[in-house]
Design a protein around this motif. Sequence first.
Motif, mmCIF file in Angstrom:
data_model
loop_
_atom_site.group_PDB
_atom_site.id
_atom_site.type_symbol
_atom_site.label_atom_id
_atom_site.label_comp_id
_atom_site.label_asym_id
_atom_site.label_seq_id
_atom_site.Cartn_x
_atom_site.Cartn_y
_atom_site.Cartn_z
ATOM 1 N N ARG A 115 -35.258 -27.572 31.819
ATOM 2 C CA ARG A 115 -35.164 -28.037 33.201
ATOM 3 C C ARG A 115 -34.143 -29.174 33.316
ATOM 4 N N PHE A 116 -34.103 -30.060 32.308
ATOM 5 C CA PHE A 116 -33.129 -31.151 32.310
ATOM 6 C C PHE A 116 -31.710 -30.596 32.342
ATOM 7 N N LEU A 117 -31.467 -29.550 31.570
ATOM 8 C CA LEU A 117 -30.134 -28.930 31.571
ATOM 9 C C LEU A 117 -29.793 -28.381 32.940
ATOM 10 N N ARG A 118 -30.751 -27.707 33.578
ATOM 11 C CA ARG A 118 -30.488 -27.139 34.905
ATOM 12 C C ARG A 118 -30.270 -28.235 35.939
ATOM 13 N N ASP A 119 -31.094 -29.275 35.877
ATOM 14 C CA ASP A 119 -30.989 -30.357 36.869
ATOM 15 C C ASP A 119 -29.677 -31.122 36.744
ATOM 16 N N ASN A 120 -29.131 -31.194 35.535
ATOM 17 C CA ASN A 120 -27.948 -32.033 35.286
ATOM 18 C C ASN A 120 -26.792 -31.209 34.725
ATOM 19 N N ALA A 121 -26.707 -29.962 35.149
ATOM 20 C CA ALA A 121 -25.723 -29.042 34.563
ATOM 21 C C ALA A 121 -24.296 -29.543 34.732
ATOM 22 N N ASP A 122 -23.954 -30.058 35.897
ATOM 23 C CA ASP A 122 -22.581 -30.505 36.125
ATOM 24 C C ASP A 122 -22.221 -31.676 35.217
ATOM 25 N N ALA A 123 -23.170 -32.597 35.039
ATOM 26 C CA ALA A 123 -22.895 -33.769 34.206
ATOM 27 C C ALA A 123 -22.819 -33.414 32.730
ATOM 28 N N LEU A 124 -23.511 -32.358 32.322
ATOM 29 C CA LEU A 124 -23.592 -32.004 30.909
ATOM 30 C C LEU A 124 -22.570 -30.951 30.484
ATOM 31 N N ARG A 125 -21.949 -30.288 31.435
ATOM 32 C CA ARG A 125 -21.042 -29.193 31.093
ATOM 33 C C ARG A 125 -19.876 -29.727 30.257
ATOM 34 N N ALA A 126 -19.590 -29.032 29.142
ATOM 35 C CA ALA A 126 -18.576 -29.524 28.208
ATOM 36 C C ALA A 126 -17.902 -28.356 27.507
ATOM 37 N N ASP A 127 -16.759 -28.644 26.892
ATOM 38 C CA ASP A 127 -16.041 -27.646 26.109
ATOM 39 C C ASP A 127 -16.612 -27.526 24.704
ATOM 40 N N ALA A 128 -17.160 -28.624 24.193
ATOM 41 C CA ALA A 128 -17.768 -28.632 22.863
ATOM 42 C C ALA A 128 -19.005 -29.515 22.909
ATOM 43 N N ILE A 129 -20.019 -29.145 22.137
ATOM 44 C CA ILE A 129 -21.278 -29.884 22.098
ATOM 45 C C ILE A 129 -21.588 -30.223 20.645
ATOM 46 N N VAL A 130 -21.728 -31.510 20.353
ATOM 47 C CA VAL A 130 -22.105 -31.962 19.020
ATOM 48 C C VAL A 130 -23.596 -32.268 19.029
ATOM 49 N N VAL A 131 -24.353 -31.528 18.242
ATOM 50 C CA VAL A 131 -25.792 -31.754 18.082
ATOM 51 C C VAL A 131 -25.988 -32.484 16.753
ATOM 52 N N ALA A 132 -26.189 -33.785 16.818
ATOM 53 C CA ALA A 132 -26.298 -34.594 15.593
ATOM 54 C C ALA A 132 -27.751 -34.671 15.161
ATOM 55 N N ASP A 133 -28.276 -33.566 14.656
ATOM 56 C CA ASP A 133 -29.695 -33.514 14.298
ATOM 57 C C ASP A 133 -29.917 -32.580 13.110
ATOM 58 N N SER A 134 -28.946 -32.531 12.210
ATOM 59 C CA SER A 134 -29.072 -31.659 11.053
ATOM 60 C C SER A 134 -28.745 -32.467 9.804
ATOM 61 N N GLY A 135 -28.262 -31.815 8.757
ATOM 62 C CA GLY A 135 -28.036 -32.516 7.510
ATOM 63 C C GLY A 135 -26.775 -32.071 6.814
ATOM 64 N N ASN A 136 -26.655 -32.459 5.553
ATOM 65 C CA ASN A 136 -25.486 -32.167 4.736
ATOM 66 C C ASN A 136 -25.924 -31.553 3.418
ATOM 67 N N LEU A 137 -24.973 -30.975 2.701
ATOM 68 C CA LEU A 137 -25.311 -30.309 1.446
ATOM 69 C C LEU A 137 -25.903 -31.302 0.459
ATOM 70 N N ASP A 138 -25.294 -32.477 0.360
ATOM 71 C CA ASP A 138 -25.823 -33.551 -0.469
ATOM 72 C C ASP A 138 -25.304 -34.861 0.105
ATOM 73 N N SER A 139 -25.485 -35.940 -0.616
ATOM 74 C CA SER A 139 -25.162 -37.255 -0.055
ATOM 75 C C SER A 139 -23.671 -37.505 0.099
ATOM 76 N N HIS A 140 -22.833 -36.661 -0.485
ATOM 77 C CA HIS A 140 -21.388 -36.892 -0.381
ATOM 78 C C HIS A 140 -20.619 -35.675 0.133
ATOM 79 N N THR A 141 -21.283 -34.531 0.319
ATOM 80 C CA THR A 141 -20.607 -33.323 0.791
ATOM 81 C C THR A 141 -21.044 -33.011 2.214
ATOM 82 N N PRO A 142 -20.105 -33.045 3.171
ATOM 83 C CA PRO A 142 -20.498 -32.808 4.566
ATOM 84 C C PRO A 142 -20.836 -31.346 4.807
ATOM 85 N N GLY A 143 -21.722 -31.126 5.747
ATOM 86 C CA GLY A 143 -22.100 -29.768 6.103
ATOM 87 C C GLY A 143 -21.990 -29.526 7.590
#
Length: 471
Positions: free
Chosen positions: A183-211
Amino acid sequence: MTTSSSSDLSPSEAAVLESVALGLPAALSDLGALVRIPGIAWPAFDQTQLERSADAVAQLARDTGVFDDVRVLRAHIDDTDELGQPAVLATRAARNGRPTILLYAHHDVQPPGDDELWETPPFEPTVRDGRMYGRGAADDKAGIMAHIAALRAVGETLGDDLDLGVSLFIEGEEEYGSRSFARFLRDNADALRADAIVVADSGNLDSHTPGLTVSLRGNARFTLTIRTLEHASHSGMFGGAVPDAMMAAVTLLSTLWDADGAVAVEGMTARSGETPPYSEETLRVETGLLDGVSPVGRDDILGRIWNRPSVTITGIDATSVAQASNTLLPEVSVVISARVAPGQAAADAYAALEAHLRGHAPFGAELTFSDVDLGDGFLVDTSGWAVELTRDAMADGYGEAAVDLGVGGSIPFIADLVREFPGAQILVTGVEDPHSRAHSPNESLHLDTFRNAVRTEALLLARMNARTSAS
Protein backbone atom coordinates in the motif's frame (compact mmCIF):
# COMPACT_ATOMS: atom_id res chain seq x y z
CA MET A 1 36.72 -9.05 -14.15
CA THR A 2 39.80 -7.13 -13.14
CA THR A 3 39.62 -4.70 -10.27
CA SER A 4 40.51 -1.07 -10.67
CA SER A 5 43.20 0.65 -8.69
CA SER A 6 42.88 4.19 -7.34
CA SER A 7 44.77 5.39 -10.44
CA ASP A 8 41.80 4.25 -12.56
CA LEU A 9 39.42 6.59 -10.76
CA SER A 10 38.53 10.03 -12.02
CA PRO A 11 39.56 12.98 -9.82
CA SER A 12 35.97 13.47 -8.68
CA GLU A 13 35.63 9.75 -7.81
CA ALA A 14 38.87 9.83 -5.84
CA ALA A 15 37.54 12.89 -4.00
CA VAL A 16 34.32 11.05 -3.19
CA LEU A 17 36.27 8.16 -1.68
CA GLU A 18 38.37 10.57 0.36
CA SER A 19 35.16 12.09 1.69
CA VAL A 20 33.91 8.60 2.59
CA ALA A 21 37.08 7.94 4.60
CA LEU A 22 36.82 11.25 6.46
CA GLY A 23 33.15 10.68 7.24
CA LEU A 24 33.42 7.09 8.41
CA PRO A 25 33.88 7.81 12.16
CA ALA A 26 30.75 9.99 12.16
CA ALA A 27 28.81 7.32 10.26
CA LEU A 28 29.75 4.66 12.81
CA SER A 29 28.84 6.98 15.66
CA ASP A 30 25.43 7.60 14.09
CA LEU A 31 25.01 3.86 13.56
CA GLY A 32 25.66 3.28 17.24
CA ALA A 33 23.01 5.86 18.13
CA LEU A 34 20.47 4.04 15.93
CA VAL A 35 21.35 0.67 17.49
CA ARG A 36 20.52 2.11 20.92
CA ILE A 37 16.89 2.59 19.84
CA PRO A 38 15.02 -0.74 20.32
CA GLY A 39 12.59 -0.28 17.44
CA ILE A 40 10.71 -3.59 17.16
CA ALA A 41 7.48 -3.84 15.17
CA TRP A 42 6.00 -6.72 17.18
CA PRO A 43 2.92 -5.45 19.10
CA ALA A 44 4.29 -6.86 22.37
CA PHE A 45 7.08 -4.26 22.30
CA ASP A 46 7.01 -0.50 22.93
CA GLN A 47 5.87 0.98 19.64
CA THR A 48 6.98 4.48 20.56
CA GLN A 49 10.53 3.26 20.02
CA LEU A 50 9.75 2.78 16.32
CA GLU A 51 8.59 6.39 16.19
CA ARG A 52 11.88 7.46 17.82
CA SER A 53 13.78 5.38 15.29
CA ALA A 54 11.91 6.83 12.30
CA ASP A 55 12.41 10.38 13.57
CA ALA A 56 16.14 9.75 14.04
CA VAL A 57 16.49 8.41 10.49
CA ALA A 58 14.49 11.33 9.08
CA GLN A 59 16.84 13.77 10.80
CA LEU A 60 19.88 11.98 9.39
CA ALA A 61 18.35 12.31 5.91
CA ARG A 62 17.66 16.02 6.40
CA ASP A 63 21.19 16.64 7.64
CA THR A 64 22.72 15.29 4.42
CA GLY A 65 21.47 18.43 2.69
CA VAL A 66 20.70 16.33 -0.37
CA PHE A 67 16.91 16.07 -0.23
CA ASP A 68 14.16 18.47 -1.23
CA ASP A 69 11.64 16.81 1.08
CA VAL A 70 11.84 14.42 4.06
CA ARG A 71 8.74 12.97 5.74
CA VAL A 72 7.76 10.24 8.19
CA LEU A 73 4.74 8.46 6.74
CA ARG A 74 2.48 5.50 7.42
CA ALA A 75 0.30 3.49 5.06
CA HIS A 76 -2.75 1.38 5.72
CA ILE A 77 -2.36 -2.39 5.93
CA ASP A 78 -3.96 -3.84 2.80
CA ASP A 79 -7.53 -2.52 2.64
CA THR A 80 -8.02 -2.17 6.40
CA ASP A 81 -8.22 0.90 8.61
CA GLU A 82 -5.12 -0.22 10.52
CA LEU A 83 -1.96 1.77 9.89
CA GLY A 84 1.42 0.19 9.42
CA GLN A 85 4.60 1.29 11.14
CA PRO A 86 6.34 4.62 10.45
CA ALA A 87 8.57 4.79 7.39
CA VAL A 88 10.86 7.54 6.17
CA LEU A 89 10.52 8.90 2.64
CA ALA A 90 13.03 11.46 1.38
CA THR A 91 13.16 12.73 -2.20
CA ARG A 92 15.12 14.95 -4.53
CA ALA A 93 14.22 15.48 -8.17
CA ALA A 94 16.60 14.60 -10.98
CA ARG A 95 17.99 17.47 -13.02
CA ASN A 96 19.52 17.80 -16.47
CA GLY A 97 18.33 14.42 -17.72
CA ARG A 98 19.99 12.39 -15.00
CA PRO A 99 18.45 9.08 -13.80
CA THR A 100 16.80 8.53 -10.44
CA ILE A 101 17.86 5.94 -7.87
CA LEU A 102 15.76 4.61 -4.99
CA LEU A 103 17.67 3.56 -1.88
CA TYR A 104 15.90 1.10 0.44
CA ALA A 105 16.67 -0.21 3.93
CA HIS A 106 14.64 -0.78 7.11
CA HIS A 107 14.95 0.68 10.59
CA ASP A 108 12.99 -1.93 12.55
CA VAL A 109 14.88 -4.86 14.08
CA GLN A 110 14.27 -8.37 15.32
CA PRO A 111 13.48 -8.91 19.01
CA PRO A 112 16.71 -9.48 20.94
CA GLY A 113 15.75 -12.88 22.32
CA ASP A 114 17.33 -14.11 25.53
CA ASP A 115 19.60 -11.38 26.89
CA GLU A 116 21.73 -14.02 28.62
CA LEU A 117 22.87 -15.29 25.22
CA TRP A 118 24.41 -11.91 24.37
CA GLU A 119 27.99 -11.27 25.37
CA THR A 120 27.15 -7.56 25.63
CA PRO A 121 23.68 -5.94 25.92
CA PRO A 122 21.83 -6.12 22.59
CA PHE A 123 21.03 -2.40 22.44
CA GLU A 124 24.42 -1.19 23.66
CA PRO A 125 26.64 -1.04 20.54
CA THR A 126 30.02 -2.50 21.39
CA VAL A 127 33.09 -2.62 19.15
CA ARG A 128 35.56 -5.45 19.57
CA ASP A 129 37.85 -7.33 17.18
CA GLY A 130 36.89 -5.18 14.21
CA ARG A 131 33.12 -5.67 14.60
CA MET A 132 30.26 -3.67 16.07
CA TYR A 133 27.91 -5.83 18.14
CA GLY A 134 24.25 -5.03 18.75
CA ARG A 135 20.76 -5.81 17.51
CA GLY A 136 20.36 -4.13 14.14
CA ALA A 137 24.06 -3.30 13.84
CA ALA A 138 24.06 -5.31 10.62
CA ASP A 139 20.38 -5.95 9.84
CA ASP A 140 19.57 -3.36 8.77
CA LYS A 141 20.65 -0.15 10.44
CA ALA A 142 24.02 -0.55 8.76
CA GLY A 143 22.10 -0.51 5.46
CA ILE A 144 20.58 2.83 6.46
CA MET A 145 23.95 4.28 7.37
CA ALA A 146 25.56 2.99 4.18
CA HIS A 147 23.00 5.06 2.27
CA ILE A 148 23.42 8.11 4.51
CA ALA A 149 27.22 7.99 4.52
CA ALA A 150 27.37 7.58 0.73
CA LEU A 151 24.95 10.48 0.23
CA ARG A 152 26.99 12.66 2.57
CA ALA A 153 30.18 11.95 0.64
CA VAL A 154 28.61 12.53 -2.78
CA GLY A 155 26.74 15.63 -1.67
CA GLU A 156 29.80 17.20 -0.07
CA THR A 157 32.05 16.40 -3.03
CA LEU A 158 29.77 17.21 -5.98
CA GLY A 159 27.80 20.07 -4.43
CA ASP A 160 25.75 21.87 -7.08
CA ASP A 161 26.93 19.36 -9.68
CA LEU A 162 24.81 16.64 -8.08
CA ASP A 163 21.97 16.25 -10.60
CA LEU A 164 21.04 12.66 -9.77
CA GLY A 165 17.49 12.05 -8.61
CA VAL A 166 17.42 10.23 -5.26
CA SER A 167 14.61 8.72 -3.24
CA LEU A 168 15.30 7.22 0.17
CA PHE A 169 12.75 4.76 1.57
CA ILE A 170 13.46 3.41 5.04
CA GLU A 171 10.76 0.96 6.06
CA GLY A 172 9.64 0.37 9.65
CA GLU A 173 8.19 -3.16 9.62
CA GLU A 174 10.31 -5.39 7.40
CA GLU A 175 11.00 -7.82 10.23
CA TYR A 176 7.25 -7.99 10.94
CA GLY A 177 6.20 -8.95 7.43
CA SER A 178 6.11 -5.57 5.60
CA ARG A 179 2.35 -5.54 6.13
CA SER A 180 1.77 -2.05 4.71
CA PHE A 181 4.57 -2.17 2.13
CA ALA A 182 2.44 -2.75 -0.97
CA ARG A 183 0.00 0.00 0.00
CA PHE A 184 2.91 2.36 0.76
CA LEU A 185 4.23 1.80 -2.76
CA ARG A 186 0.83 2.56 -4.28
CA ASP A 187 0.26 5.63 -2.12
CA ASN A 188 3.70 7.08 -2.92
CA ALA A 189 4.31 5.69 -6.40
CA ASP A 190 5.32 9.00 -7.98
CA ALA A 191 7.84 9.77 -5.24
CA LEU A 192 9.33 6.28 -5.33
CA ARG A 193 9.49 5.71 -9.08
CA ALA A 194 13.12 5.23 -10.14
CA ASP A 195 15.36 3.84 -12.87
CA ALA A 196 17.29 1.69 -10.39
CA ILE A 197 16.49 0.46 -6.88
CA VAL A 198 19.18 -0.48 -4.35
CA VAL A 199 17.87 -2.83 -1.66
CA ALA A 200 20.56 -2.77 1.04
CA ASP A 201 19.36 -5.78 3.00
CA SER A 202 21.48 -8.72 1.88
CA GLY A 203 25.05 -9.91 2.33
CA ASN A 204 28.38 -10.72 0.73
CA LEU A 205 30.29 -13.89 -0.06
CA ASP A 206 32.69 -13.21 2.81
CA SER A 207 34.10 -10.27 4.73
CA HIS A 208 36.21 -9.03 1.81
CA THR A 209 34.40 -10.26 -1.34
CA PRO A 210 31.38 -8.20 -2.42
CA GLY A 211 28.23 -9.92 -3.56
CA LEU A 212 25.40 -8.82 -5.83
CA THR A 213 22.38 -10.90 -4.94
CA VAL A 214 20.77 -12.22 -8.11
CA SER A 215 18.41 -14.82 -6.64
CA LEU A 216 16.40 -15.13 -3.44
CA ARG A 217 14.33 -17.99 -2.17
CA GLY A 218 10.68 -17.37 -1.42
CA ASN A 219 8.96 -18.29 1.82
CA ALA A 220 5.89 -20.16 3.00
CA ARG A 221 5.31 -19.88 6.73
CA PHE A 222 2.31 -21.21 8.63
CA THR A 223 1.11 -22.67 11.92
CA LEU A 224 0.10 -26.33 12.00
CA THR A 225 -2.02 -27.61 14.87
CA ILE A 226 -2.16 -31.38 15.39
CA ARG A 227 -4.98 -32.76 17.54
CA THR A 228 -5.75 -36.34 18.55
CA LEU A 229 -7.72 -36.16 21.83
CA GLU A 230 -10.66 -34.25 23.26
CA HIS A 231 -8.76 -33.85 26.54
CA ALA A 232 -5.54 -34.88 28.24
CA SER A 233 -5.30 -38.34 29.76
CA HIS A 234 -2.91 -40.25 32.06
CA SER A 235 -0.02 -41.61 29.98
CA GLY A 236 0.35 -44.62 32.25
CA MET A 237 -3.31 -45.53 32.04
CA PHE A 238 -3.72 -45.20 28.27
CA GLY A 239 -0.24 -44.90 26.75
CA GLY A 240 0.38 -47.62 24.21
CA ALA A 241 -3.21 -47.61 23.00
CA VAL A 242 -3.93 -43.92 22.42
CA PRO A 243 -1.76 -41.73 20.15
CA ASP A 244 -1.22 -38.37 21.77
CA ALA A 245 -0.65 -35.21 19.76
CA MET A 246 3.11 -35.19 20.33
CA MET A 247 3.46 -38.74 19.00
CA ALA A 248 1.44 -37.76 15.93
CA ALA A 249 3.44 -34.54 15.49
CA VAL A 250 6.83 -36.24 15.66
CA THR A 251 5.69 -38.97 13.28
CA LEU A 252 4.18 -36.52 10.81
CA LEU A 253 6.96 -33.93 10.82
CA SER A 254 9.62 -36.56 10.20
CA THR A 255 8.08 -37.22 6.77
CA LEU A 256 9.08 -33.75 5.57
CA TRP A 257 12.69 -34.86 5.03
CA ASP A 258 14.36 -37.95 3.55
CA ALA A 259 17.21 -39.90 5.09
CA ASP A 260 19.75 -37.31 3.89
CA GLY A 261 17.79 -34.42 5.39
CA ALA A 262 16.68 -33.13 1.99
CA VAL A 263 13.09 -31.92 1.60
CA ALA A 264 10.86 -34.86 0.68
CA VAL A 265 7.69 -32.96 -0.28
CA GLU A 266 6.37 -33.81 -3.73
CA GLY A 267 5.67 -30.62 -5.67
CA MET A 268 8.34 -28.45 -4.02
CA THR A 269 10.78 -27.80 -6.85
CA ALA A 270 14.50 -27.04 -7.12
CA ARG A 271 16.36 -24.75 -9.50
CA SER A 272 19.59 -25.52 -11.30
CA GLY A 273 22.28 -22.87 -11.20
CA GLU A 274 26.02 -22.49 -10.83
CA THR A 275 27.51 -21.67 -7.44
CA PRO A 276 31.03 -20.68 -6.39
CA PRO A 277 33.23 -23.12 -4.44
CA TYR A 278 32.22 -23.49 -0.81
CA SER A 279 33.59 -26.16 1.50
CA GLU A 280 32.05 -28.11 4.35
CA GLU A 281 34.75 -26.64 6.57
CA THR A 282 33.57 -23.12 5.72
CA LEU A 283 30.00 -24.14 6.45
CA ARG A 284 31.04 -25.42 9.86
CA VAL A 285 32.90 -22.24 10.72
CA GLU A 286 30.13 -19.91 9.56
CA THR A 287 27.25 -21.81 11.19
CA GLY A 288 28.78 -23.32 14.32
CA LEU A 289 27.93 -26.84 13.16
CA LEU A 290 29.08 -29.19 15.92
CA ASP A 291 31.84 -31.73 15.37
CA GLY A 292 30.29 -35.05 14.46
CA VAL A 293 27.08 -33.46 13.13
CA SER A 294 26.78 -33.86 9.37
CA PRO A 295 25.34 -31.31 6.93
CA VAL A 296 22.00 -32.24 5.42
CA GLY A 297 20.94 -32.48 1.78
CA ARG A 298 22.77 -33.47 -1.36
CA ASP A 299 24.82 -31.86 -4.16
CA ASP A 300 26.93 -28.74 -3.73
CA ILE A 301 26.41 -26.91 -0.45
CA LEU A 302 25.58 -23.46 -1.80
CA GLY A 303 23.19 -25.06 -4.27
CA ARG A 304 21.28 -26.54 -1.33
CA ILE A 305 21.03 -23.08 0.26
CA TRP A 306 20.39 -20.97 -2.83
CA ASN A 307 18.50 -23.19 -5.25
CA ARG A 308 16.67 -25.88 -3.29
CA PRO A 309 13.78 -25.70 -0.84
CA SER A 310 14.17 -26.12 2.90
CA VAL A 311 11.72 -26.80 5.71
CA THR A 312 12.38 -25.71 9.30
CA ILE A 313 10.30 -26.03 12.45
CA THR A 314 10.82 -22.64 14.07
CA GLY A 315 8.43 -22.85 17.01
CA ILE A 316 6.40 -25.31 19.03
CA ASP A 317 3.62 -24.99 21.61
CA ALA A 318 3.60 -27.99 23.92
CA THR A 319 4.13 -28.69 27.58
CA SER A 320 7.48 -27.28 28.73
CA VAL A 321 10.13 -29.45 30.35
CA ALA A 322 9.56 -27.65 33.64
CA GLN A 323 5.82 -28.41 33.49
CA ALA A 324 6.10 -31.98 32.17
CA SER A 325 3.84 -34.60 33.72
CA ASN A 326 2.73 -38.12 32.82
CA THR A 327 0.10 -36.86 30.43
CA LEU A 328 -1.00 -37.64 26.89
CA LEU A 329 -1.15 -34.28 25.11
CA PRO A 330 -4.36 -33.60 23.21
CA GLU A 331 -2.92 -30.88 20.97
CA VAL A 332 0.43 -29.60 19.68
CA SER A 333 1.06 -26.56 17.46
CA VAL A 334 4.20 -25.91 15.42
CA VAL A 335 5.35 -23.12 13.14
CA ILE A 336 6.69 -24.41 9.83
CA SER A 337 8.96 -22.08 7.89
CA ALA A 338 9.68 -23.26 4.35
CA ARG A 339 12.06 -21.60 1.92
CA VAL A 340 10.95 -21.91 -1.68
CA ALA A 341 13.36 -22.32 -4.59
CA PRO A 342 13.60 -19.30 -6.91
CA GLY A 343 11.20 -19.71 -9.79
CA GLN A 344 8.44 -21.49 -7.86
CA ALA A 345 5.43 -19.53 -6.65
CA ALA A 346 5.15 -19.56 -2.87
CA ALA A 347 1.45 -20.43 -3.15
CA ASP A 348 2.30 -23.56 -5.12
CA ALA A 349 4.91 -24.60 -2.57
CA TYR A 350 2.46 -24.06 0.28
CA ALA A 351 -0.18 -26.13 -1.52
CA ALA A 352 2.36 -28.94 -1.90
CA LEU A 353 3.24 -28.76 1.80
CA GLU A 354 -0.40 -28.81 2.90
CA ALA A 355 -1.18 -31.74 0.62
CA HIS A 356 1.85 -33.64 1.91
CA LEU A 357 0.96 -33.10 5.56
CA ARG A 358 -2.69 -34.02 5.08
CA GLY A 359 -1.69 -37.08 3.10
CA HIS A 360 0.76 -38.27 5.79
CA ALA A 361 -1.24 -37.45 8.92
CA PRO A 362 -0.76 -40.53 11.16
CA PHE A 363 -3.50 -42.27 13.12
CA GLY A 364 -6.13 -40.03 11.52
CA ALA A 365 -4.85 -37.00 13.44
CA GLU A 366 -6.84 -33.81 12.95
CA LEU A 367 -4.81 -31.04 11.25
CA THR A 368 -5.54 -27.30 11.22
CA PHE A 369 -3.59 -24.75 9.17
CA SER A 370 -3.52 -21.07 10.16
CA ASP A 371 -1.49 -17.83 10.00
CA VAL A 372 -0.31 -18.54 6.46
CA ASP A 373 2.30 -16.06 5.22
CA LEU A 374 3.61 -16.35 1.66
CA GLY A 375 6.29 -14.50 -0.28
CA ASP A 376 7.64 -15.21 -3.75
CA GLY A 377 11.31 -15.55 -4.54
CA PHE A 378 13.26 -13.36 -6.92
CA LEU A 379 15.50 -13.75 -9.95
CA VAL A 380 17.37 -10.67 -11.16
CA ASP A 381 17.69 -9.65 -14.77
CA THR A 382 21.44 -9.02 -14.87
CA SER A 383 21.55 -7.51 -18.36
CA GLY A 384 20.88 -3.87 -17.41
CA TRP A 385 23.29 -0.96 -17.30
CA ALA A 386 22.77 -0.43 -13.57
CA VAL A 387 23.89 -4.00 -12.81
CA GLU A 388 27.12 -3.46 -14.75
CA LEU A 389 27.65 -0.12 -13.01
CA THR A 390 27.13 -1.74 -9.62
CA ARG A 391 29.56 -4.58 -10.28
CA ASP A 392 32.23 -2.09 -11.34
CA ALA A 393 31.58 0.05 -8.25
CA MET A 394 31.89 -3.02 -6.05
CA ALA A 395 35.21 -3.94 -7.64
CA ASP A 396 36.56 -0.47 -6.98
CA GLY A 397 34.95 -0.10 -3.56
CA TYR A 398 36.13 -3.44 -2.16
CA GLY A 399 39.22 -4.00 -4.27
CA GLU A 400 37.78 -7.42 -5.18
CA ALA A 401 35.68 -8.52 -8.14
CA ALA A 402 32.01 -8.89 -7.29
CA VAL A 403 30.40 -12.33 -7.12
CA ASP A 404 26.82 -13.04 -8.14
CA LEU A 405 25.09 -14.54 -5.13
CA GLY A 406 21.99 -16.52 -4.41
CA VAL A 407 20.58 -16.08 -0.93
CA GLY A 408 18.80 -18.71 1.07
CA GLY A 409 16.74 -16.11 2.90
CA SER A 410 13.76 -14.26 1.52
CA ILE A 411 12.86 -10.64 0.83
CA PRO A 412 9.25 -11.07 -0.29
CA PHE A 413 8.55 -7.37 -0.79
CA ILE A 414 10.86 -7.32 -3.82
CA ALA A 415 7.97 -8.90 -5.74
CA ASP A 416 5.95 -5.79 -4.81
CA LEU A 417 8.71 -3.54 -6.16
CA VAL A 418 8.83 -5.47 -9.43
CA ARG A 419 5.05 -5.32 -9.80
CA GLU A 420 4.77 -1.60 -9.02
CA PHE A 421 7.90 -0.49 -10.91
CA PRO A 422 8.43 -3.03 -13.72
CA GLY A 423 10.92 -0.83 -15.55
CA ALA A 424 13.29 -0.39 -12.62
CA GLN A 425 16.49 -2.39 -12.28
CA ILE A 426 16.63 -4.09 -8.86
CA LEU A 427 20.04 -4.17 -7.19
CA VAL A 428 20.13 -6.26 -4.01
CA THR A 429 23.24 -5.43 -2.01
CA GLY A 430 24.17 -5.45 1.65
CA VAL A 431 26.69 -4.91 4.40
CA GLU A 432 26.51 -8.30 6.10
CA ASP A 433 29.14 -11.03 5.98
CA PRO A 434 28.63 -14.71 6.90
CA HIS A 435 29.55 -14.01 10.54
CA SER A 436 27.02 -11.21 11.10
CA ARG A 437 24.51 -13.53 12.83
CA ALA A 438 21.52 -11.47 11.77
CA HIS A 439 18.39 -12.39 13.79
CA SER A 440 20.58 -14.18 16.33
CA PRO A 441 22.22 -13.23 19.62
CA ASN A 442 25.51 -11.37 19.20
CA GLU A 443 24.56 -9.89 15.83
CA SER A 444 27.46 -7.84 14.52
CA LEU A 445 28.77 -5.73 11.67
CA HIS A 446 32.23 -6.21 10.18
CA LEU A 447 33.58 -2.65 10.10
CA ASP A 448 35.82 -3.11 7.07
CA THR A 449 32.89 -4.55 5.12
CA PHE A 450 30.80 -1.52 6.10
CA ARG A 451 33.53 0.85 4.92
CA ASN A 452 33.78 -0.92 1.58
CA ALA A 453 30.00 -0.96 1.17
CA VAL A 454 29.89 2.81 1.68
CA ARG A 455 32.75 3.27 -0.81
CA THR A 456 30.84 1.15 -3.32
CA GLU A 457 27.58 3.01 -2.99
CA ALA A 458 29.26 6.41 -3.12
CA LEU A 459 30.99 5.44 -6.37
CA LEU A 460 27.72 4.08 -7.76
CA LEU A 461 25.93 7.36 -7.00
CA ALA A 462 28.75 9.43 -8.49
CA ARG A 463 28.82 7.34 -11.67
CA MET A 464 25.05 7.43 -12.04
CA ASN A 465 25.26 11.20 -11.67
CA ALA A 466 27.60 11.21 -14.68
CA ARG A 467 25.06 9.48 -16.91
CA THR A 468 23.17 11.76 -19.25
CA SER A 469 20.12 9.49 -19.43
CA ALA A 470 18.54 6.50 -17.71
CA SER A 471 18.87 4.28 -20.80
